[in-house]
Design a protein around this motif. Sequence first.
Motif, mmCIF file in Angstrom:
data_model
loop_
_atom_site.group_PDB
_atom_site.id
_atom_site.type_symbol
_atom_site.label_atom_id
_atom_site.label_comp_id
_atom_site.label_asym_id
_atom_site.label_seq_id
_atom_site.Cartn_x
_atom_site.Cartn_y
_atom_site.Cartn_z
ATOM 1 N N THR A 125 9.023 -47.509 -16.345
ATOM 2 C CA THR A 125 10.043 -46.467 -16.469
ATOM 3 C C THR A 125 9.871 -45.814 -17.824
ATOM 4 O OG1 THR A 125 11.609 -48.118 -17.282
ATOM 5 C CG2 THR A 125 11.728 -47.557 -14.946
ATOM 6 N N VAL A 126 10.122 -44.512 -17.867
ATOM 7 C CA VAL A 126 9.747 -43.735 -19.043
ATOM 8 C C VAL A 126 10.638 -43.999 -20.244
ATOM 9 C CG1 VAL A 126 8.753 -41.890 -17.668
ATOM 10 C CG2 VAL A 126 11.168 -41.785 -18.294
ATOM 11 N N ASP A 127 11.808 -44.565 -20.049
ATOM 12 C CA ASP A 127 12.731 -44.702 -21.166
ATOM 13 C C ASP A 127 13.018 -46.159 -21.517
ATOM 14 O OD1 ASP A 127 14.104 -45.360 -18.917
ATOM 15 O OD2 ASP A 127 15.671 -43.848 -19.123
ATOM 16 N N GLN B 27 16.299 -50.989 -23.300
ATOM 17 C CA GLN B 27 16.989 -49.704 -23.455
ATOM 18 C C GLN B 27 17.030 -49.203 -24.891
ATOM 19 O OE1 GLN B 27 18.374 -52.540 -22.556
ATOM 20 N NE2 GLN B 27 20.356 -52.893 -23.548
ATOM 21 N N ILE B 28 16.306 -49.817 -25.806
ATOM 22 C CA ILE B 28 16.386 -49.421 -27.214
ATOM 23 C C ILE B 28 15.991 -47.964 -27.428
ATOM 24 C CG2 ILE B 28 14.033 -50.180 -27.762
ATOM 25 C CD1 ILE B 28 15.134 -51.115 -30.492
ATOM 26 N N LEU B 29 15.056 -47.458 -26.620
ATOM 27 C CA LEU B 29 14.600 -46.080 -26.801
ATOM 28 C C LEU B 29 15.673 -45.073 -26.413
ATOM 29 C CD1 LEU B 29 10.972 -46.409 -25.380
ATOM 30 C CD2 LEU B 29 11.705 -46.529 -27.757
ATOM 31 N N LEU B 30 16.603 -45.476 -25.532
ATOM 32 C CA LEU B 30 17.654 -44.564 -25.095
ATOM 33 C C LEU B 30 18.602 -44.200 -26.223
ATOM 34 C CD1 LEU B 30 18.527 -46.122 -21.617
ATOM 35 C CD2 LEU B 30 17.319 -43.987 -22.049
ATOM 36 N N THR B 31 18.699 -45.039 -27.241
ATOM 37 C CA THR B 31 19.593 -44.775 -28.369
ATOM 38 C C THR B 31 18.904 -44.007 -29.485
ATOM 39 O OG1 THR B 31 19.059 -46.907 -29.379
ATOM 40 C CG2 THR B 31 20.932 -46.840 -27.868
ATOM 41 N N LEU C 112 20.357 -54.410 -34.478
ATOM 42 C CA LEU C 112 20.617 -55.844 -34.309
ATOM 43 C C LEU C 112 21.222 -56.165 -32.949
ATOM 44 C CD1 LEU C 112 21.930 -56.992 -37.823
ATOM 45 C CD2 LEU C 112 19.767 -57.582 -36.719
ATOM 46 N N ASP C 113 22.041 -55.243 -32.431
ATOM 47 C CA ASP C 113 22.657 -55.497 -31.135
ATOM 48 C C ASP C 113 21.777 -55.056 -29.974
ATOM 49 O OD1 ASP C 113 22.844 -52.851 -31.780
ATOM 50 O OD2 ASP C 113 24.895 -52.584 -31.045
ATOM 51 N N GLU C 114 20.539 -54.661 -30.278
ATOM 52 C CA GLU C 114 19.630 -54.183 -29.232
ATOM 53 C C GLU C 114 18.305 -54.935 -29.252
ATOM 54 O OE1 GLU C 114 19.342 -50.096 -30.263
ATOM 55 O OE2 GLU C 114 21.198 -49.530 -29.252
ATOM 56 N N CYS C 115 18.292 -56.114 -29.836
ATOM 57 C CA CYS C 115 17.031 -56.848 -29.921
ATOM 58 C C CYS C 115 17.288 -58.335 -30.144
ATOM 59 C CB CYS C 115 16.175 -56.297 -31.064
ATOM 60 S SG CYS C 115 16.823 -56.704 -32.708
ATOM 61 N N GLN C 116 16.216 -59.122 -29.951
ATOM 62 C CA GLN C 116 16.182 -60.510 -30.398
ATOM 63 C C GLN C 116 15.349 -60.534 -31.677
ATOM 64 O OE1 GLN C 116 14.767 -63.110 -27.313
ATOM 65 N NE2 GLN C 116 16.104 -62.210 -25.756
ATOM 66 N N ARG D 29 17.838 -37.860 -34.156
ATOM 67 C CA ARG D 29 18.268 -38.620 -32.969
ATOM 68 C C ARG D 29 18.727 -37.696 -31.853
ATOM 69 N NH1 ARG D 29 20.204 -42.513 -36.834
ATOM 70 N NH2 ARG D 29 22.220 -41.461 -36.962
ATOM 71 N N ALA D 30 19.390 -36.598 -32.215
ATOM 72 C CA ALA D 30 19.823 -35.637 -31.194
ATOM 73 C C ALA D 30 18.615 -35.031 -30.484
ATOM 74 C CB ALA D 30 20.682 -34.548 -31.826
ATOM 75 N N ALA D 31 17.606 -34.615 -31.274
ATOM 76 C CA ALA D 31 16.386 -34.044 -30.674
ATOM 77 C C ALA D 31 15.662 -35.084 -29.835
ATOM 78 C CB ALA D 31 15.468 -33.506 -31.772
ATOM 79 N N HIS D 32 15.610 -36.322 -30.329
ATOM 80 C CA HIS D 32 14.919 -37.389 -29.606
ATOM 81 C C HIS D 32 15.623 -37.697 -28.286
ATOM 82 C CE1 HIS D 32 12.386 -40.911 -29.070
ATOM 83 N NE2 HIS D 32 13.468 -41.625 -28.824
ATOM 84 N N SER D 33 16.939 -37.683 -28.274
ATOM 85 C CA SER D 33 17.683 -37.952 -27.036
ATOM 86 C C SER D 33 17.431 -36.866 -26.003
ATOM 87 C CB SER D 33 19.184 -38.048 -27.339
ATOM 88 O OG SER D 33 19.453 -39.147 -28.178
ATOM 89 N N ILE D 34 17.382 -35.607 -26.465
ATOM 90 C CA ILE D 34 17.093 -34.504 -25.541
ATOM 91 C C ILE D 34 15.687 -34.651 -24.972
ATOM 92 C CG2 ILE D 34 16.751 -32.003 -25.380
ATOM 93 C CD1 ILE D 34 18.943 -31.698 -27.506
ATOM 94 N N LYS D 35 14.747 -35.021 -25.821
ATOM 95 C CA LYS D 35 13.370 -35.211 -25.351
ATOM 96 C C LYS D 35 13.304 -36.358 -24.341
ATOM 97 C CE LYS D 35 8.810 -36.716 -26.917
ATOM 98 N NZ LYS D 35 7.996 -37.163 -28.062
ATOM 99 N N GLY D 36 13.980 -37.472 -24.638
ATOM 100 C CA GLY D 36 13.946 -38.615 -23.728
ATOM 101 C C GLY D 36 14.558 -38.290 -22.380
ATOM 102 N N GLY D 37 15.718 -37.590 -22.395
ATOM 103 C CA GLY D 37 16.342 -37.202 -21.129
ATOM 104 C C GLY D 37 15.485 -36.237 -20.345
#
Length: 763
Positions: free
Chosen positions: A238-240, A201-205, A267-271, A46-54
């Motif tokens: 938007t890319v993210d 915004q699910i990809l941001l997490t 669960l808190d990021e989707c229907q 997740r840390a690597a993924h967040s850096i890539k997304g940013g």
Amino acid sequence: MSIDFKQFYQVFFEESYEGLDIMEQGLLEISKVGITDSELINTIFRAAHSIKGGSATLGFSEMVSFTHVLETLLDEVREGNRELTAEAIDLLLQSCDALREMVRSLEQEQPIDTTTSQPLLVAFEELLTDHVAPTDGETTADVGALSNQANALEETFFGSDGAMLSTDRDAEINTETDSDIATDSAAACGRWLIDFKPQPQILLTGNEPLRIFRELETLGDLTVIADVTGVPEFDQLTVDECFISWRLLLASEADHDTIQEVFDWVLDECQLEIRRVNDVEAAAVQAPQPSQSAVTDVAEVIAAEEEPTEQLVGEVALAQVTAPVAASSAKDKTGSPSAPTKTPATPVKAEPTKGDAVAMTGGGSGPSIRVGIDKVDNLINLVGELVITQSMLSELGNNFDMEKLERLANGLEQLKQNTRELQESVMRIRMLPISFTFNRFPRMIRDLSIKTGKQVDLILSGEQTELDKTVMEQIGDPLVHLVRNAVDHGLELPDERLAAGKPETGSIRLNAEHKGGNIVIEITDDGRGLDPEKILNKAREKGIVAADQELSDAEIYELIFEPGFSTAAEVSDLSGRGVGMDVVRRNIKSLGGRIEIESHLGQGSTFRVHLPLTLAILDGQLVRVGREVFVIPLVAIVESLQIKTDLVNRVSGNMVLYRLRDDNVPIIPVYREFNIQADNTELENALLVVVEGDGCKIGLLVDDLLAQQQVVIKSLESNYKRVDGISGATILGDGSVALILDIPGLIKNAARPRKRVHSSRAA
């Protein structure tokens, strides 16, 4: 309206550094225990993924391509398709260093130098290529993912011949034949229809639907249908953000709760809707048809050759649409999911901890600090109390008479208390746990252990001890020198330790704790200890100490802080050049701290660093000399006394010494140092404030002792100029300015006429 992304740069840099620290700590933990922990792998990923997304959001293409390869390797480990070997850990740790260099270059607005990262990319590609090829139906990420994703997207909306897929073709992909249903019904207890619509915004997490689908595949036979009707026009992408929702058909023996557990972390990021369906309802499930405009826009993306930033946007959009293709194609020819070599653990969502930190930045530029929300809440409450007190005093000021005098006194006392609490609360905002500094040492110890051939066990304690951010930033380098010397000079090689009756593995312990108004940091090793005789002989060779001069052990240990002093037999890239320890002491002194050494030959050494909690506020003793008021740091005061003339001795050079038990303390008249008029210039019955700094004591001759109080330090150098013997200034309650005495500076001035002055105190 275009967005200026530069305002987000500083936040991205800080979060990238934090993410890299998390990755490094996780990798070191895995390396230490030798077991691939699924939660740690998820955290690192997740840390690597967040850096890539940013990086993708801000258009830093070099970082995107580099972190993509890291992410590919980590994803294979997460899915159980690869073991995290020592070689892979070394590569990932080197990659953390390379990414730090990239972030520093971007921070300094310099072009990214790929000298370090390019060989690592080649090594990663070789590692990924050498890995066993996936079984039929499984997919792996390609290093050049953009072209493959485009091809997969094209086949999603078009046939292999490029023609638009017909309704019959859709039915062939997304529905099952009656025979398939009959076969599955015999093998599974039920069918589940899952409608999954993630928030944009699910990809941001760091969460990706594809990995959720892979987890569902471990429960049974999965069919994935993507609804791309929500994908906007290309210029609105938007890319993210994720614009796709999915309908999932799962044939499984699992119950409702087991299936929902797979989605627990989002669960808190989707229907989400999960319901059981019969075979007829399952066969009737059809994929929603994409709109013609959406298909046309995506086709244009595939065909267009854009600038690098636009390619990044396209890559994210393509990844979103190809996710269901990868998930649904991960079945083998029999229609059942391919069994991975190792069952991946269910992803776990990180729960927020108490006092979660929030970023406080200066408009997206300049340094920032993360503050626990509990500290912010406390500050807001105190401001509220201050406003109430101010309102009460304002009310008393209207038509004031003597009958309100007692209420006025009470209000002023309340104001004083509120102000003091507000000051302390504001200061606590700058306080950070020293773990921010300690966290750099596990990696350093690992590298030093490999380089020196020594086995080292690092023990950290007191990591949550809080210290002012400014002090912490400046103490990092001195601590690095001390820890490095403890490994290089202090600890023995394994065979030497065994010969001395010690375990092969040496230990380095870092501990931090509050003592009084200071923080004390200890660096302890169980190595060979300091050899006083060897140090003294080396000092005599260098002419630092006279041949006939005798010193106590404590004074001998102080010699290692002399510039150019070293006892190393050989010069290496770690030590032996005589550079470092003098800088350590100078930096600690500049923070208003001191360093002590305790050592036992053959048993080990302890370096004890005493530091003030903050550089902004000082506990001080006010003293008067003539009409001037000075502040002496309370931490430097040993005692205050009235001079007895029979204990005064005069020596050559007009130096006056006062016999204080076992010490001969030089007397420094403050009025003479600063050329001011004093009430009393005679020593008889005069007041002497004994202070200590740099391991030496002096007595300051003053006219009167005033109150003790906390003072806010103001820089004299930045507002006027540097003055020897003065470390700063403060404004007193009556509005006058008081100068803060620099005790080490005064000691240095007192010793200047002589080559060297040694205290005659006992060790």
